[in-house]
Design a protein around this motif. Structure first.
Motif, PDB file in Angstrom:
ATOM      1  N   SER A  29       0.835  -1.201   0.000  1.00 20.58           N
ATOM      2  CA  SER A  29       0.000   0.000   0.000  1.00 20.58           C
ATOM      3  C   SER A  29       0.866   1.247   0.000  1.00 20.58           C
ATOM      4  CB  SER A  29      -0.916   0.007   1.236  1.00 20.58           C
ATOM      5  OG  SER A  29      -0.141   0.049   2.421  1.00 20.58           O
ATOM      6  N   GLY A  30       0.217   2.407  -0.161  1.00 21.57           N
ATOM      7  CA  GLY A  30       0.930   3.676  -0.121  1.00 21.57           C
ATOM      8  C   GLY A  30       1.559   4.026  -1.451  1.00 21.57           C
ATOM      9  N   CYS A  54       4.817   0.065  13.251  1.00 23.02           N
ATOM     10  CA  CYS A  54       4.654   1.398  12.656  1.00 23.02           C
ATOM     11  C   CYS A  54       4.972   1.329  11.160  1.00 23.02           C
ATOM     12  CB  CYS A  54       5.560   2.402  13.364  1.00 23.02           C
ATOM     13  SG  CYS A  54       5.004   2.862  15.023  1.00 23.02           S
ATOM     14  N   GLU A  55       6.246   1.182  10.814  1.00 24.85           N
ATOM     15  CA  GLU A  55       6.630   1.035   9.414  1.00 24.85           C
ATOM     16  C   GLU A  55       6.509  -0.432   9.004  1.00 24.85           C
ATOM     17  OE1 GLU A  55      10.372   2.174   6.451  1.00 24.85           O
ATOM     18  OE2 GLU A  55      10.765   1.722   8.549  1.00 24.85           O
ATOM     19  N   LEU A  61       1.228   0.647  10.155  1.00 21.48           N
ATOM     20  CA  LEU A  61       0.638   1.975  10.037  1.00 21.48           C
ATOM     21  C   LEU A  61       0.998   2.650   8.726  1.00 21.48           C
ATOM     22  CD1 LEU A  61       1.257   2.856  13.725  1.00 21.48           C
ATOM     23  CD2 LEU A  61      -0.928   3.308  12.628  1.00 21.48           C
ATOM     24  N   TRP A  62       2.280   2.603   8.356  1.00 24.82           N
ATOM     25  CA  TRP A  62       2.703   3.177   7.079  1.00 24.82           C
ATOM     26  C   TRP A  62       3.714   2.242   6.433  1.00 24.82           C
ATOM     27  CZ3 TRP A  62       3.576   5.793  11.764  1.00 24.82           C
ATOM     28  CH2 TRP A  62       4.894   5.746  12.265  1.00 24.82           C
ATOM     29  N   ASP A 109       7.137   7.929   3.365  1.00 24.73           N
ATOM     30  CA  ASP A 109       5.741   8.315   3.152  1.00 24.73           C
ATOM     31  C   ASP A 109       5.266   9.202   4.297  1.00 24.73           C
ATOM     32  OD1 ASP A 109       5.425   6.994   0.800  1.00 24.73           O
ATOM     33  OD2 ASP A 109       4.269   5.323   1.600  1.00 24.73           O
ATOM     34  N   THR A 159      -0.670   9.299  10.142  1.00 27.46           N
ATOM     35  CA  THR A 159      -1.854  10.091   9.816  1.00 27.46           C
ATOM     36  C   THR A 159      -3.083   9.489  10.509  1.00 27.46           C
ATOM     37  OG1 THR A 159      -2.445   8.790   7.867  1.00 27.46           O
ATOM     38  CG2 THR A 159      -0.875  10.607   7.547  1.00 27.46           C
ATOM     39  N   GLN A 211      -5.814   8.621   9.231  1.00 24.53           N
ATOM     40  CA  GLN A 211      -6.338   7.520   8.424  1.00 24.53           C
ATOM     41  C   GLN A 211      -5.540   6.232   8.667  1.00 24.53           C
ATOM     42  OE1 GLN A 211      -5.488  10.534   7.330  1.00 24.53           O
ATOM     43  NE2 GLN A 211      -7.370  11.444   6.469  1.00 24.53           N
ATOM     44  N   GLN A 212      -4.226   6.356   8.768  1.00 21.08           N
ATOM     45  CA  GLN A 212      -3.389   5.183   9.041  1.00 21.08           C
ATOM     46  C   GLN A 212      -3.713   4.586  10.401  1.00 21.08           C
ATOM     47  OE1 GLN A 212       0.406   7.064   8.629  1.00 21.08           O
ATOM     48  NE2 GLN A 212       0.650   6.529   6.480  1.00 21.08           N
TER      49      GLN A 212
END
Length: 294
Positions: A113-114, A188-189, A206-207, A212, A216, A218-219
């Motif tokens: 994603s991302g 997290c990452e 999360l991200w 990136d 956030t 949203q995350q």
């Protein structure tokens, strides 16, 4: 673990000793690769990391001092896979120095994603299977650059791979006892995909990359929903970023915050992960402890 050195090789082969001024100088982009390379080198080569312990390597900004340390290198080792976004410009300033991408040959995992969706996850060294490829690539690169000491690099690489497996085998066995529905790795990452694959864990993060947007709303909301939906018991974060978003997920879901995982950088010598073996051990033990706690 015994490391073959130029002195011990000289005793066996009646070769001339290797003096400090004649040593191969290997420069690496970050501390994890530097420690791997130092273990392969023994005393036959000098190894220097461009980035320092604790550095965030994705968006690193090289300094003039970094350039000075690297300009007389005989060999440069870098991860590739879109990790060191700053490196190619840095390398272009060094002139004609051989460089080797130590992740070549791994079985890649795509980012899900991302903005990096579909590109290869660069954090392959955190997986046991990929780590073996890294060590072999480092040994081959050193042997090619310094064939007189090829036997040292080959022997040290074999010993080092045995140490890596020795660290991870018992932890892998412990995780195999965890019920399948609880075998989630929330971070997290999304830097632990290779560890998750090797340990048979499902992954939620999360991200996707520290380059990136991070943390956030949203995350955070998406991971809160995922933790609740799957009844995930524990949440982690890595050492080089703000842990507050992961701690928020834990608070709002009732999951435990399992602590810090290490991936992108080693610590100072007096810190918790001064070597790559320590990084593997501490990170894996933290995951195991979090998933097996009652």
């Amino acid at each position: 673990m015994f490391r073959l050195t130029s002195a011990t090789l000289a005793l066996g082969l009646m070769a001339a000793p290797v003096f400090a001024d004649d040593k191969l100088k290997v420069v690496t982009t970050f501390t994890v690769i530097a420690d791997m390379a130092a273990n392969v080198a023994g005393d036959a080569a000098e190894v220097v990391s461009i980035t320092k312990p604790g550095a965030e390597i994705h968006g690193y900004q090289p300094t003039p001092g970094d350039l000075r340390r690297a300009v007389d290198a005989d060999l440069i080792l870098w991860n590739g896979l879109n990790l060191e976004l700053w490196f190619e410009q840095f390398l272009s300033n060094l002139g004609d120095i051989p460089s080797v991408t130590v992740s070549d040959g791994i079985e890649p995992i795509a980012i899900a994603s991302g903005s990096y969706q579909g590109k290869t996850n660069p954090h392959a060294w955190i997986g046991a299977d990929a780590a073996m490829v890294y060590v072999d690539n480092i040994a081959a690169a050193m042997a090619d650059a310094d064939p007189d000491n090829a036997a040292i690099y080959t022997a040290n690489a074999a010993a080092y791979k045995a140490e890596i497996e020795g660290v991870l085998a018992p932890l892998r066995a412990q995780l195999s006892e965890v019920e399948q529905e609880k075998r989630w790795l929330v971070t997290c990452e999304g830097a632990f995909s290779y560890l998750a694959r090797d340990f048979g864990l499902q992954e939620l993060y999360l991200w996707p990359m520290n380059t990136d947007a991070v943390g956030t709303p949203q995350q955070v909301r998406a991971v809160i929903d995922g933790v609740r939906e799957n009844d995930i018991p524990v949440v982690f974060c890595e050492s080089t970023v703000n842990t507050a978003p992961a701690e928020q997920v834990a608070r709002e879901t009732g999951a435990k915050y399992g602590g810090v995982l290490f991936v992108d950088s080693l610590s100072e010598p007096d810190g918790p992960v001064p070597t790559y073996l320590d990084l593997l051990r501490v990170t894996s033990q933290t995951v195991v402890k979090g998933l097996t706690a009652e």
